[in-house]
Write an enzyme that holds these catalytic residues in place. Structure first.
Site, PDB file in Angstrom:
ATOM      1  N   ASP A  83       0.867  -1.189   0.000  1.00 14.13           N
ATOM      2  CA  ASP A  83       0.000   0.000   0.000  1.00 14.13           C
ATOM      3  C   ASP A  83       0.897   1.231   0.000  1.00 14.13           C
ATOM      4  O   ASP A  83       1.245   1.756   1.055  1.00 14.13           O
ATOM      5  CB  ASP A  83      -0.892   0.031   1.240  1.00 14.13           C
ATOM      6  CG  ASP A  83      -1.930  -1.072   1.249  1.00 14.13           C
ATOM      7  OD1 ASP A  83      -2.892  -0.957   0.479  1.00 14.13           O
ATOM      8  OD2 ASP A  83      -1.786  -2.028   2.033  1.00 14.13           O
ATOM      9  N   ARG A 151      -6.676  10.304   1.635  1.00 13.67           N
ATOM     10  CA  ARG A 151      -6.461   9.214   0.689  1.00 13.67           C
ATOM     11  C   ARG A 151      -7.296   9.371  -0.576  1.00 13.67           C
ATOM     12  O   ARG A 151      -7.025   8.698  -1.572  1.00 13.67           O
ATOM     13  CB  ARG A 151      -6.791   7.878   1.357  1.00 13.67           C
ATOM     14  CG  ARG A 151      -6.002   7.618   2.624  1.00 13.67           C
ATOM     15  CD  ARG A 151      -6.523   6.410   3.368  1.00 13.67           C
ATOM     16  NE  ARG A 151      -6.270   5.182   2.648  1.00 13.67           N
ATOM     17  CZ  ARG A 151      -6.828   4.006   2.969  1.00 13.67           C
ATOM     18  NH1 ARG A 151      -7.679   3.931   3.972  1.00 13.67           N
ATOM     19  NH2 ARG A 151      -6.538   2.938   2.272  1.00 13.67           N
ATOM     20  N   LYS A 181      -9.355   0.911  -5.507  1.00 11.57           N
ATOM     21  CA  LYS A 181     -10.020   0.499  -4.265  1.00 11.57           C
ATOM     22  C   LYS A 181     -10.816   1.678  -3.694  1.00 11.57           C
ATOM     23  O   LYS A 181     -10.562   2.837  -4.066  1.00 11.57           O
ATOM     24  CB  LYS A 181      -8.995  -0.022  -3.247  1.00 11.57           C
ATOM     25  CG  LYS A 181      -7.949   0.998  -2.794  1.00 11.57           C
ATOM     26  CD  LYS A 181      -6.920   0.332  -1.901  1.00 11.57           C
ATOM     27  CE  LYS A 181      -5.948   1.351  -1.332  1.00 11.57           C
ATOM     28  NZ  LYS A 181      -4.850   0.744  -0.567  1.00 11.57           N
ATOM     29  N   HIS A 182     -11.791   1.430  -2.843  1.00 12.83           N
ATOM     30  CA  HIS A 182     -12.285   0.174  -2.303  1.00 12.83           C
ATOM     31  C   HIS A 182     -13.687  -0.027  -2.878  1.00 12.83           C
ATOM     32  O   HIS A 182     -14.636   0.627  -2.427  1.00 12.83           O
ATOM     33  CB  HIS A 182     -12.355   0.213  -0.782  1.00 12.83           C
ATOM     34  CG  HIS A 182     -11.070   0.634  -0.123  1.00 12.83           C
ATOM     35  ND1 HIS A 182     -10.684   1.941  -0.010  1.00 12.83           N
ATOM     36  CD2 HIS A 182     -10.076  -0.109   0.436  1.00 12.83           C
ATOM     37  CE1 HIS A 182      -9.516   2.008   0.622  1.00 12.83           C
ATOM     38  NE2 HIS A 182      -9.139   0.777   0.896  1.00 12.83           N
ATOM     39  N   HIS A 194     -11.992  -1.471   9.363  1.00 13.88           N
ATOM     40  CA  HIS A 194     -10.996  -2.191  10.147  1.00 13.88           C
ATOM     41  C   HIS A 194     -11.576  -2.597  11.504  1.00 13.88           C
ATOM     42  O   HIS A 194     -11.112  -3.561  12.120  1.00 13.88           O
ATOM     43  CB  HIS A 194      -9.762  -1.315  10.397  1.00 13.88           C
ATOM     44  CG  HIS A 194      -8.959  -1.035   9.175  1.00 13.88           C
ATOM     45  ND1 HIS A 194      -9.229   0.011   8.344  1.00 13.88           N
ATOM     46  CD2 HIS A 194      -7.895  -1.684   8.634  1.00 13.88           C
ATOM     47  CE1 HIS A 194      -8.359   0.016   7.347  1.00 13.88           C
ATOM     48  NE2 HIS A 194      -7.551  -1.005   7.495  1.00 13.88           N
ATOM     49  N   ASP A 266     -10.090  -6.906   0.180  1.00 14.77           N
ATOM     50  CA  ASP A 266      -9.321  -6.225   1.217  1.00 14.77           C
ATOM     51  C   ASP A 266      -8.961  -7.274   2.267  1.00 14.77           C
ATOM     52  O   ASP A 266      -9.418  -8.430   2.205  1.00 14.77           O
ATOM     53  CB  ASP A 266     -10.156  -5.086   1.809  1.00 14.77           C
ATOM     54  CG  ASP A 266      -9.291  -3.971   2.406  1.00 14.77           C
ATOM     55  OD1 ASP A 266      -8.092  -4.210   2.670  1.00 14.77           O
ATOM     56  OD2 ASP A 266      -9.818  -2.866   2.599  1.00 14.77           O
TER      57      ASP A 266
END
Length: 512
Positions: A83, A151, A181-182, A194, A266
């Site tokens: 990443d 991001r 992504k995502h 997460h 992921d």
């Protein structure tokens, strides 16, 4: 177009027992060295794909050696992923830091975005990495989003798509596989996958206009890989997150859009999956839903659990791996894990610095504090690494970055709720000092008691751009906290350059 679209997958045919579960999995390593036990584990299960994180990377020489050893062990179709998005998500600390997607969105220069991605790829290829999990095509439309922030290229779906495709072109022209992504989009969540299982309650029409647009354009352009999101989209599948949804992966992405590239999940160790579905069963569901590769990261026990579940599905004949294996083989053949020399490293470092500066943005009537004059800087003592970022910014590092500009006093805090803003304002006024607040976290902070009458003179917004909503003051937004971003900040404060970026975000209307 991102290159010639791959030929359609070969017709389904009977599975052979030579297929090992590991050929459909990506794993990580226990440490920065390929020890004999790990090598046996990878070889025994036919694993050909590895994802590296900061804990696996010590130095450029060590990383070069590790990539070489992996390729020798795993064979010519080795995939070594990382990443290396830029901004807050960068795994190496010995190369210059590429700018965040947000900084590039603020610079509003597609050619610059492509150049930065190409330079990023040249660094990666110089050690033998051949797959970058970028660009991020999430459309950041939720000011409460705790995981996307810098991001994303912005909140305009079309501009996100344009910058994302430019970034992918730059990566691939220099021999690194891109991965959007995502999918179908993590930009409108207020929770972090997460830690929990998010839901995006938008209609299909809204999704088509917003989240799905960049991914649909990426699919049409031939994006070589896409990573799934562990998010429930009731308008697309009322029960299952995208990673486990046949209607989203096989239905929308494959059949409706005709996507022929690799679909990779992921990390299945994220709580959105691990805490709700279990590693082994979830891996099987993901493959049956249309994923080509399952990211089985974590300790050896969970890797073995995933391998066993997938191998059982292969042995039963309920799953035909050949289409997935064909797509993975084409990806690895197109982007071999072979290192290339990087003679332009110095020029690429200058490019990164230039791009960070281009993204520097202001909100409100920013006035530079008087050089050499007194200034009181309020900043969190230490911003810890969180999940995907693996890094943070300390007050002392920022103090050193601003050294020599002002007669600078530092007021460090651990809990923003404990700040006495009227007292800080009074202290600065008594000393004739400029009152500066730096926000350095990926997560936004609540500043109780921070009213306009006690507000700082200048807000240095050094990570999450939506922090401008929490501080009633003019803001200088760097779109990141890396050394290059702080250099751009310093140059502006010294009066040596202007801030020409324009934040590509909606929802900042309440900002001063």
């Amino acid at each position: 177009m991102l290159g010639k679209r791959a030929n359609r997958s070969p017709p389904r045919r009977a599975m052979t027992l030579t297929v090992k579960a590991g050929q459909l999995l990506m794993v990580d390593l226990p440490g920065p060295e390929l020890d004999p036990d790990t090598a046996r584990h990878l070889s025994e299960h036919g694993i050909r794909a590895v994802c590296l994180f900061k804990r696996h990377i010590v130095s450029e020489a060590q990383l070069t050696r590790l990539c070489s050893e992996l390729r020798e062990l795993l064979g010519p179709e080795t995939l070594i992923a990382v990443d290396q998005e830029g901004g807050g998500v960068v795994r190496t600390d010995f190369w210059p830091f590429p700018p965040s997607a947000l900084a590039l969105g603020a610079a509003q220069d597609l050619a610059l975005t492509k150049e930065v991605a190409a330079a990023n790829a040249r660094f990666l290829r110089s050690v033998g990495l051949n797959w970058n999990f970028a660009p991020v095509l999430d459309v950041n439309v939720n000011p409460l989003n705790p995981v996307i922030g810098d991001r994303a290229f912005g909140s305009d779906p079309l501009k996100v798509a344009e910058h994302g495709l430019a970034s992918a072109e730059g990566l691939m022209e220099e021999g690194v596989a891109a991965c959007a992504k995502h999918f179908p989009g993590h930009g409108d969540t207020a929770t972090d996958s997460h830690l929990t299982l998010p839901t995006v309650n938008r209609t299909r029409a809204d999704l088509d206009r917003t989240e799905l647009l960049p991914f649909r354009l990426a699919a049409a352009a031939g994006m070589p890989a896409m990573m799934t999101a562990h998010i429930v989209f009731p308008a697309l599948d009322a029960e299952r997150p995208a990673t486990l949804s046949p209607s989203i992966l096989n239905g929308l992405l494959r059949r409706e859009w005709g996507y022929e590239g690799v679909i990779v999940t992921d990390s299945m160790g994220m709580q959105a999956i691990d805490g709700n579905y279990g590693r082994g069963p979830a891996a099987v569901q993901a493959l049956q839903a249309g994923a080509d590769m399952v990211m089985a990261l974590g300790r050896r026990e969970v890797q073995l659990e995933t391998l066993a579940a997938v191998q059982s599905e292969l042995d039963s004949g309920r799953y035909d791996p050949q289409p997935a294996l064909g797509r993975l083989s084409r990806l690895a053949t197109r982007f071999p894990a072979e290192r290339r020399d990087h003679p332009s490293a110095s020029a690429d470092a200058q490019l990164f610095q230039h791009a960070w500066a281009r993204g520097l943005s202001t909100l409100g009537a920013v006035r530079r504090p008087v050089l050499g004059g007194p200034a009181l800087l309020v900043v969190r003592r230490e911003e810890v690494a969180r999940n995907v970022s693996e890094a943070g910014l300390s007050a002392r590092f920022l103090q050193r970055a601003l050294a020599g500009l002002y007669d600078l006093a530092l007021h460090e805090y651990d809990d923003p709720a404990g700040l006495d803003w009227p007292a800080l304002r009074g202290r600065a006024d008594t000393q004739g000092a400029a009152l500066l607040l730096a926000t350095t976290g990926r997560l936004r902070a609540d500043f109780p008691g921070l009213k306009t009458e006690a507000a700082p003179d200048l807000h240095l917004c050094l990570w999450n751009p939506y922090a401008v909503l929490d501080v009633p003051a003019p803001a200088l937004v760097t779109c990141g906290f890396r050394p290059e971003a702080l250099t751009a900040l310093r140059v502006f404060l010294a009066g040596e350059a202007e801030a020409g970026g324009r934040l590509p975000l909606t929802g900042l209307e309440r900002a001063t």
